[in-house]
Enzyme design. Structure first.
Site, PDB file in Angstrom:
ATOM      1  N   GLN A  20       0.093   4.575  14.579  1.00 34.21           N
ATOM      2  CA  GLN A  20      -0.536   3.421  13.957  1.00 34.21           C
ATOM      3  C   GLN A  20       0.503   2.551  13.268  1.00 34.21           C
ATOM      4  OE1 GLN A  20      -3.203   5.313  11.155  1.00 34.21           O
ATOM      5  NE2 GLN A  20      -1.588   6.687  10.517  1.00 34.21           N
ATOM      6  N   HIS A  71     -11.919   7.705  -5.138  1.00 30.91           N
ATOM      7  CA  HIS A  71     -11.477   9.097  -5.033  1.00 30.91           C
ATOM      8  C   HIS A  71     -12.174  10.021  -6.024  1.00 30.91           C
ATOM      9  CE1 HIS A  71      -8.142   7.025  -2.869  1.00 30.91           C
ATOM     10  NE2 HIS A  71      -8.335   8.046  -2.064  1.00 30.91           N
ATOM     11  N   ASP A  96      -2.408   9.611   2.002  1.00 33.24           N
ATOM     12  CA  ASP A  96      -1.807   8.900   0.868  1.00 33.24           C
ATOM     13  C   ASP A  96      -1.683   9.772  -0.371  1.00 33.24           C
ATOM     14  OD1 ASP A  96      -4.456   8.994  -0.125  1.00 33.24           O
ATOM     15  OD2 ASP A  96      -4.907   7.025   0.722  1.00 33.24           O
ATOM     16  N   GLU A 148      -3.286  16.236   8.242  1.00 31.38           N
ATOM     17  CA  GLU A 148      -2.999  14.795   8.393  1.00 31.38           C
ATOM     18  C   GLU A 148      -2.221  14.584   9.688  1.00 31.38           C
ATOM     19  OE1 GLU A 148      -2.371  11.066   8.659  1.00 31.38           O
ATOM     20  OE2 GLU A 148      -3.601  11.713   6.966  1.00 31.38           O
ATOM     21  N   ASP A 201      -3.950  17.021  14.909  1.00 28.61           N
ATOM     22  CA  ASP A 201      -5.278  16.436  15.045  1.00 28.61           C
ATOM     23  C   ASP A 201      -6.314  17.362  14.413  1.00 28.61           C
ATOM     24  OD1 ASP A 201      -7.416  14.748  16.284  1.00 28.61           O
ATOM     25  OD2 ASP A 201      -7.758  16.588  17.416  1.00 28.61           O
ATOM     26  N   ALA A 202      -7.171  16.811  13.555  1.00 25.18           N
ATOM     27  CA  ALA A 202      -8.143  17.633  12.834  1.00 25.18           C
ATOM     28  C   ALA A 202      -9.101  18.346  13.781  1.00 25.18           C
ATOM     29  CB  ALA A 202      -8.924  16.762  11.847  1.00 25.18           C
ATOM     30  N   ASP A 260     -11.794  12.936   4.489  1.00 22.26           N
ATOM     31  CA  ASP A 260     -11.432  11.560   4.134  1.00 22.26           C
ATOM     32  C   ASP A 260     -10.678  10.929   5.310  1.00 22.26           C
ATOM     33  OD1 ASP A 260     -11.119   9.262   2.658  1.00 22.26           O
ATOM     34  OD2 ASP A 260      -9.358   9.983   1.568  1.00 22.26           O
TER      35      ASP A 260
END
Length: 524
Positions: free
Chosen positions: A254, A291, A313, A333, A367-368, A385
């Site tokens: 990305q 959050h 983040d 992540e 990858d989740a 999230d």
């Protein structure tokens, strides 16, 4: 001529024929790179990978057919025509990404510019094979079937090279803008080398002068564009964001952009914002509201071992780590570049309080969905999230199958929370996510809060029980800025015009959430 293997020297036509096939190979690789570059750029800028691929491939294949027909009158001067086509293709293909980025940043004409670019490139690519067929037959006549087989074999193998070179060589080494320019240069060299060596006798004096002049123009244009590509990208990117861009990079997955506003005189604070592929991820002015609402309700149950999906983040992890009895936090992540930025950018690191350096945190870059299929650990609380389901790649992370996999990693008494978009701006998307979670066997408790940067934003608290989990601030919660018992109790109530709507669950084979998200967010 009769060939007797092993009894005579190599025929003169064989090197010339091999040169034509090499040119076919290289031109096919370049042509496919042009297609992939347009698709990739559209997926970054627009986000609709399937739609962008369908438009680019459909228009280009259609134009290739027209280009093949348009090449018929050029067959009498096939060599000169082929060289001209390759020069024009090199120029337009090399500049295509730059031109489309400019159309997106300044002119708001990306869609028509994409169709026009794909059509012109397809037209030129379609003219290549008929001209090369004539050139190949002039070297040595073959039966039509044999000539077609040779040309298409070289063409298909070249396409394989282009398909592999684009993601694994050109993008990592040169980036999108310069990668397209490099391919344009290769395209021009391949076409001119063939014509000026094997078919130089077919060129008249005017043709040679014209090709020489065209070559100089193409070389100057591509060279200049390559030299200014970085400055152009910086200027164009800044056009897309309100505040000054302080960091920008394109990772394997990305585009990552960080902006920072000048201090507001009345408030004396700066606004740090993170964007992924143009989508806002947080504003430092009000991210705590998001959050706190995301993390603390789910930690009202057991929370010794916590799983966090996404949140590169570090801001959600920061909230989890505020509980001293949390023993471990596993973060899944996909993009290491986001985590690296969260660890090294001073203001972002200050914002997340160095969360990723806490010894309780373990980060897995994968990858989740794939990770959940093989996960053997069990967790007391799960925080999901992930990016919004407005792209094909993320829609699977909001499917019934995904939530069923999540259920398998929950310990007894565990709960999970899912960020679910805006129930005001995208109500069908929001309630589709909630319905998908329920379809996977969870009892749910939807709630929403106001985050000024996002608007009305919703979440779903869930547990694999028959009774919906209680929505409450944990008794051992640290001091919070935006949540208390009354605020959270009100968060579970929805106004009449945004209460549950009848929608179907989203699955891998029918990603309804993607359809809802695209339809609803298109208006904003």
């Amino acid at each position: 001529m009769t060939d007797v293997p092993g009894t005579e020297a190599r025929p003169r036509w064989r090197p010339a024929r091999a040169a034509v096939l090499v040119a076919v190979f290289v031109c096919a690789a370049c042509g496919l790179v042009y297609e992939l570059a347009l698709v990739a750029l559209g997926s970054y800028l627009i986000g609709d990978t399937v739609g962008q691929a369908s438009i680019v491939l459909g228009v280009m294949v259609f134009a290739m057919g027209i280009g093949a027909l348009a090449a018929k009158p050029l067959q009498g001067r096939a060599a000169a025509a082929f060289a001209a086509v390759e020069l024009l293709l090199a120029l337009l293909g090399g500049l295509s990404v730059l031109g489309l980025y400019a159309a997106f940043a300044w002119l708001d004409l990306y869609a028509p510019a994409l169709v026009a670019t794909a059509f012109v490139l397809g037209l030129l690519i379609g003219a290549e094979i008929p001209l090369l067929m004539v050139m190949l037959q002039r070297i040595r006549a073959q039966t039509p079937g044999s000539a077609v087989a040779d040309l298409f074999a070289a063409d298909y193998v070249g396409a394989l090279l282009g398909g592999l070179a684009f993601p694994f060589l050109l993008m990592p080494v040169f980036g999108q803008l310069r990668g397209a320019l490099v391919v344009g240069a290769v395209n021009a060299v391949a076409g001119l080398a063939l014509v000026l060596t094997v078919f130089r006798r077919d060129l008249g004096r005017r043709s040679r002068v014209a090709l020489a002049a065209g070559s100089v123009v193409v070389a100057l244009c591509l060279g200049y564009a390559y030299a200014v590509a970085h400055d152009f990208e910086v200027t164009a990117r800044q056009q897309l964001y309100r505040d000054p861009v302080v960091h920008a990079e394109r990772s394997r997955y990305q585009e990552i952009v960080l902006t920072r506003s000048v201090p507001v005189a009345s408030q004396g604070v700066t606004d740090l914002r993170l964007y992924l592929n143009g989508d806002l991820q947080f504003s430092s002015v009000d991210e705590y509201r998001y959050h706190e609402a995301l993390v603390h309700p789910v930690l009202g149950g057991p929370h010794r071992n916590v799983l966090v999906l996404g949140a590169g983040d570090g801001l959600a992890v920061r909230e989890v780590l505020r509980y001293p009895d949390v023993a471990s936090v596993t973060v899944i992540e996909l993009d290491p570049a986001v985590v690296a930025l969260a660890r090294t950018e001073p203001q972002l690191r200050e914002l997340n309080r160095g969360a990723f350096d806490d010894p309780r945190v373990r980060i897995v870059h994968t990858d989740a969905f794939g990770w959940l299929r093989t996960a053997g650990d069990r967790f007391d609380a799960v925080v999901v999230d992930l990016p919004d389901p407005d792209e094909t790649a993320t829609a699977k992370l909001y499917s019934v199958e995904f939530y069923a996999l999540l259920r398998n990693v929950l310990a007894d008494g565990a709960r999970m929370v899912v960020q679910s978009g805006s129930p005001y701006f995208a109500p069908r998307s929001y309630w589709c996510i909630e319905e998908s979670i329920r379809a996977a066997g969870f009892a749910t408790r939807p709630y929403h809060v106001d985050v000024p940067s996002f608007g009305d934003w919703g979440f779903v608290l869930a547990a694999p029980d028959a009774v919906a989990p209680v929505l409450a601030v944990p008794a051992d919660a640290p001091p919070l800025r935006s949540l208390d018992a009354d605020t959270l109790r009100a968060a579970g109530s929805f106004p009449p015009d945004r209460r549950r709507v009848r929608v179907e669950a989203s699955t891998l084979l029918h990603p309804r959430v993607l359809e809802y998200a695209r339809a609803e967010w298109r208006s904003y």
